[in-house]
Design an enzyme around this catalytic site. Structure first.
Site, mmCIF file in Angstrom:
data_model
loop_
_atom_site.group_PDB
_atom_site.id
_atom_site.type_symbol
_atom_site.label_atom_id
_atom_site.label_comp_id
_atom_site.label_asym_id
_atom_site.label_seq_id
_atom_site.Cartn_x
_atom_site.Cartn_y
_atom_site.Cartn_z
ATOM 1 N N GLY A 1 1.052 -1.496 -0.137
ATOM 2 C CA GLY A 1 0.177 0.090 0.229
ATOM 3 C C GLY A 1 0.907 1.482 -0.230
ATOM 4 O O GLY A 1 0.550 1.566 -0.955
ATOM 5 N N MET B 1 5.162 3.142 1.891
ATOM 6 C CA MET B 1 6.132 2.548 2.857
ATOM 7 C C MET B 1 6.687 3.866 3.821
ATOM 8 O O MET B 1 7.080 4.722 2.653
ATOM 9 C CB MET B 1 7.154 2.309 1.719
ATOM 10 N N GLU B 2 7.147 3.992 4.683
ATOM 11 C CA GLU B 2 7.510 5.110 5.666
ATOM 12 C C GLU B 2 8.532 5.781 5.722
ATOM 13 O O GLU B 2 9.469 5.899 6.191
ATOM 14 C CB GLU B 2 6.803 4.731 6.689
ATOM 15 N N ASN B 3 9.145 5.234 4.014
ATOM 16 C CA ASN B 3 10.396 6.072 4.291
ATOM 17 C C ASN B 3 10.679 7.500 4.847
ATOM 18 O O ASN B 3 10.100 8.207 3.875
ATOM 19 C CB ASN B 3 10.976 6.096 2.946
ATOM 20 N N HIS C 1 -0.827 7.037 8.535
ATOM 21 C CA HIS C 1 -1.132 5.382 8.743
ATOM 22 C C HIS C 1 0.780 5.548 8.154
ATOM 23 O O HIS C 1 1.721 5.627 9.601
ATOM 24 C CB HIS C 1 -0.858 4.725 8.605
ATOM 25 N N GLU C 2 0.909 5.728 7.586
ATOM 26 C CA GLU C 2 2.851 6.649 7.055
ATOM 27 C C GLU C 2 3.031 7.481 7.855
ATOM 28 O O GLU C 2 4.632 7.364 7.870
ATOM 29 C CB GLU C 2 2.845 6.336 5.797
ATOM 30 N N HIS D 1 4.515 6.330 11.138
ATOM 31 C CA HIS D 1 5.394 5.984 11.084
ATOM 32 C C HIS D 1 7.064 6.475 10.983
ATOM 33 O O HIS D 1 7.951 6.184 11.464
ATOM 34 C CB HIS D 1 6.266 5.493 9.813
#
Length: 860
Positions: free
Chosen positions: A274, A276-278, A308-309, A312
């Site tokens: 879905g 990614m929290e980079n 959500h991300e 993070h």
């Protein structure tokens, strides 16, 4: 030396030995354009990495991680090493380390077509090339040499040479000087959250400003990007709106300024996840950019993912788990915070309903599989880690955190988070580190709670038991708690018990509510004694705990007659969820669940709940009804969906949801309407058949042989885009022909020519519920192929094939026996592969039990 699958023991040993001071990574991706390397060799790019690190035991040996077709040179502390001697394809041996070390690795790394590492995508619409990286849990080693484990954090400095017309982004702010993109050094972060995005992306900017009480000021440059072909559909304003609302919310609650400078969000093609929290450069699947009309639930889902991300950035990036055992420390929190912030900061005030209905359904399923595990899992190696991004780590963990916030109090919970960030910033943690701050802020002993909820597996069922006195009032109301034999733990639950009855207007309204601590097999709720007899008892009202809700006979009879009369949308969603769990557990005939959806679904006001009901009804027909009832069930769903399609408000999102559902479940009787809607010979007032809806209609037409290759080619010409290509591939694989199935199978199982997105599309079209007999020969082929596929393909593609091609539609004892035979003959197969097969076996066994329950309903 072991291969790619790093173990926890190896990681712990290396972390005790090494400390990393910094990385300098130089990538040259100019090779992304033009002809490839030729001779069937993978297309590669140059990667030069310098790592500065310390060793606690001078003279000791260790290794660095790198997966690359070739290594040009390796230098350790100025000493040249022979790549043929120290590099084995996945690791670089490092002997005789000094107290302070410098490792330089010059390699040719491969572009990815599976979404793992540096993914290269060619847009069929305009020929443009786009790159992005995706690493979690351990694919940064496909792009640069490193120590690939989360607890060896370090600052990173990236530089990238790219084609002249491209823009490049990374975690830090960048600038182009002398033909090279150079990026600011990051804070200490883990390898798996570093990121590079490059190409002719459409890029939009904004900014966020935050004033602090001490007079300080935080300014965050915002950016959002997508492929040029999606730019006309890109509603960046809404993305930025949710982003700013989230940044306000998390600054209000976390009391720790966003620590990573800029905040870019890239919507990228052929993405496996879905998002990614980079830090500083979050990546999302581009399907979050909507090419056609979608419902409010889709926008809510995107907002939830954005938040959500963002959560993070603190839970996962600033403070990171030591090893993947404690993956939940970031994912459970982010899943909880996504819904918490959606409700608290955005227009999606009913996000807890979505959480109760959709996210928890994911958790309940995962928690009843043979592979269920505690929230704090036992992750032996990277393959284990890859499979634990599941409904337990995310949704069950978030459910438990929601309960924890109620248990210790929201203020104590958030104060614990604030102390956790400040105490462990840029570090790594375990479960005990979080429990320690929560004990400080709440004054409670967290040990017993953690043992019950974090360190045991399984889901409890709660059932009301109502005893009435002679006057028809409640003499005693108790909550009975049960657990599965395989996971017999009974847990403490804080619940709200709601009593409902029908009013003079026929609606079901709550007239009494009591909170209680359920502990043990039977708990009396004394506060409700003396209340009038209820028509419905809801034992987890307001969704305070994580459990399967059951009903007494009176409550179940009420729902059969008046489920649509429940006025509270959350209570209604909880009842639907409970009924679905009963269907899956073979306690409610699947045909009865379908009947409830047909009777009451048209009155469901929450669009997300309605779409979930559609998915469940489709699943019930495909997997859980008795085979002899399928034809009748398909007819009833076709007729019911058609009726609701015409009855829904013109142009409404309910109308759109029913149109999509009609296409998914229709039998031969509905195909004429679908064809008519496509060619304009039929209309439904207010329904706009946009391009995405056209593809949704074409798949069932292809699956029933109404349209073929030429019509699908014509449609691709109409929609000659990356999205159109994926839809066409899915529809082509759906056609009811032995030759078509053989070709689709060969493309996915025997060849690695397809990209990850086209593998997914082909698998999605291959297995059609209307083609069980046609697919029957592939049961034997599946079990003959999966061990080889797992060994030869990347783990992502292996997972897609093993899950997606399991013969789930061959619902018989013979298929179970074939599965058991494979498991017995492959006891030494990779544990992750066995887990996937065991999970699919469990789903099949569940389907057979449900079918027996449904068949009994026809004779009962």
């Amino acid at each position: 030396m072991p291969g790619e699958n790093l173990s926890r023991d190896e990681a712990r040993e290396r972390a005790a030995l090494l400390a990393v001071d910094g990385y300098e990574v130089s990538l040259d991706v100019r090779s992304a354009l033009g002809e490839g390397d030729g001779d069937g060799a993978p297309r590669t790019f140059r990667s030069v990495t310098t790592i500065r690190f310390r060793c606690a035991e001078p003279g000791a040996s260790s290794f660095a991680d790198l997966i690359a077709p070739s290594v040009t040179s390796v230098s350790l502390n100025g000493r040249d090493l022979d790549p043929s001697e120290v590099f084995d394809g996945s690791r670089i041996a490092l002997e005789d380390l000094a107290a302070e070390n410098e490792l330089v690795v010059d390699a040719r790394c491969a572009y990815s077509r599976t979404g793992e590492g540096l993914h290269r995508f060619v847009d069929p619409e305009d020929g443009e090339v786009y790159l992005y990286t995706q690493y979690e849990p351990a694919d940064s080693r496909r792009v640069f040499a490193n120590f690939e484990q989360p607890d060896l954090k370090a600052p990173f400095r990236f530089e990238v040479r790219a084609p002249e017309q491209w823009t490049v982004w990374s975690n830090g702010a960048g600038e182009l000087t002398d033909g090279v993109w150079r990026f600011a050094e990051t804070k200490p972060i883990s390898t798996y959250i570093t990121c590079v995005v490059a190409g002719p992306y459409h890029y939009v900017t904004d900014s966020y400003t935050r004033e602090f009480p001490d007079g300080g000021r935080l300014e965050i440059p915002l950016g959002a990007m997508c492929r040029k072909g999606l730019a006309p559909h890109f509603d960046a304003d809404d993305v930025f709106l949710i982003t700013k609302q989230g940044l306000d919310f998390f600054h209000d609650h976390f009391d720790y300024p966003y620590p990573f400078g800029k905040y870019d969000q890239a919507f990228v093609p052929e993405y496996n996840l879905g998002a990614m929290e980079n830090p500083g450069l979050v990546t999302f699947r581009e399907e979050y950019i909507f090419r056609g009309k979608v419902t409010r639930a889709s926008y809510e889902g995107r907002a939830n993912t954005i938040l959500h991300e963002m959560a993070h950035m603190w839970f996962g990036d600033l403070v990171t788990m030591e090893w993947w055992d404690d993956l939940w420390l970031k994912e459970s929190f982010a899943d909880f915070m996504g819904a918490f912030a959606n409700v608290g900061a955005t227009r999606f005030k009913d996000a807890w309903i979505t959480f109760a209905n959709r996210r928890k359904a994911w958790a309940y399923r995962a928690d009843q599989l043979p592979s269920t595990h505690p929230i704090t899992a036992d992750i032996r190696d990277l393959e284990d880690a890859k499979l634990n991004f599941d409904g337990i780590t995310y949704a069950k963990g978030a459910s438990v955190l929601k309960q924890l916030a109620a248990y210790v109090g929201q203020d104590a919970f958030l104060e614990g988070a604030r102390r956790y960030f400040k105490r462990h910033a840029y570090g790594n943690t375990r479960l005990g580190d979080l429990l320690a701050v929560l004990e400080e802020t709440s004054g409670r002993d967290m040990g017993a709670w953690a043992r019950s909820w974090l360190q045991t597996a399984g889901v409890n069922a709660l059932t009301p038991q109502v005893l009435l006195d002679a006057e028809g009032r409640i003499d005693e109301l108790a909550v009975l708690q049960e657990a599965a034999e395989s996971h017999p733990e009974l847990r403490p639950h804080r619940v709200a018990v709601g009593l409902y009855r029908r009013g003079a207007d026929g609606t079901l309204q709550r007239y009494a509510r009591a909170e209680a601590d359920v502990d043990g097999p039977r708990t009396v709720v004394a506060e409700l004694a003396g209340a009038e007899a209820p028509d419905l008892v809801l034992v987890n009202d307001d969704d305070l705990t994580y459990c399967k809700t059951r009903f007494d006979e009176t409550s179940l009879a009420t729902l059969r007659q008046a489920l649509g009369e429940l006025t509270d949308p959350l209570a209604r969603a909880l009842c639907w969820s409970a009924l679905w769990n009963m269907t899956r557990d073979a306690l409610l005939p699947a045909r009865e669940f379908i009947g409830l959806v047909l009777r009451f679904g048209g009155r469901e006001s929450d669009i997300g709940v309605l779409q979930m009901l559609h998915a469940w009804a489709d699943s019930a027909l495909t997997h859980y009804v008795a085979p002899e009832w399928r034809e009748r069930g398909a007819r009833l769903l076709t007729e019911g969906a058609s009726e609701q399609l015409y009855a829904a408000g013109p142009g409404s999102e309910q109308q759109l949801a029913w149109a999509r559902f009609f296409a998914r479940v229709t039998d031969e009787r509905g195909l004429e309407l679908l064809s008519g809607l496509l060619d304009g010979k039929a209309t439904v007032e207010g329904l706009v058949v946009d391009q995405e809806l056209r593809w949704a209609f074409l798949e069932p037409l292809a699956a029933h042989g109404v349209v073929g290759e030429s019509e699908l080619a014509d449609e691709l010409a109409r929609d000659d885009t990356a999205s159109g290509k994926r839809h066409q591939v899915r529809c082509l694989a759906a056609r009811p022909s032995e030759a078509v199935k053989a070709q689709a199978w060969a493309q996915v199982v025997e060849s690695d020519a397809l990209s990850n997105a086209l593998v997914e599309a082909t698998i999605g079209g291959f297995a059609q519920a209307s083609q069980r007999e046609l697919l029957a020969p592939y049961t034997e082929k599946y079990f003959a192929a999966i061990d080889r596929v797992w060994r030869e393909r990347s783990i992502q593609i292996g997972m897609d094939v093993v899950r997606g091609l399991f013969p789930a539609l061959q619902q018989s004892r013979a298929t179970l026996d074939a599965t058991d035979a494979w498991l017995a003959a492959h006891e030494d197969a990779a544990p992750a592969l066995r887990r996937l097969v065991l999970e699919s076996r469990d789903d099949l066994a569940r389907a057979l039990r449900a079918q027996e329950c449904d068949a009994a309903a026809s004779t009962g």
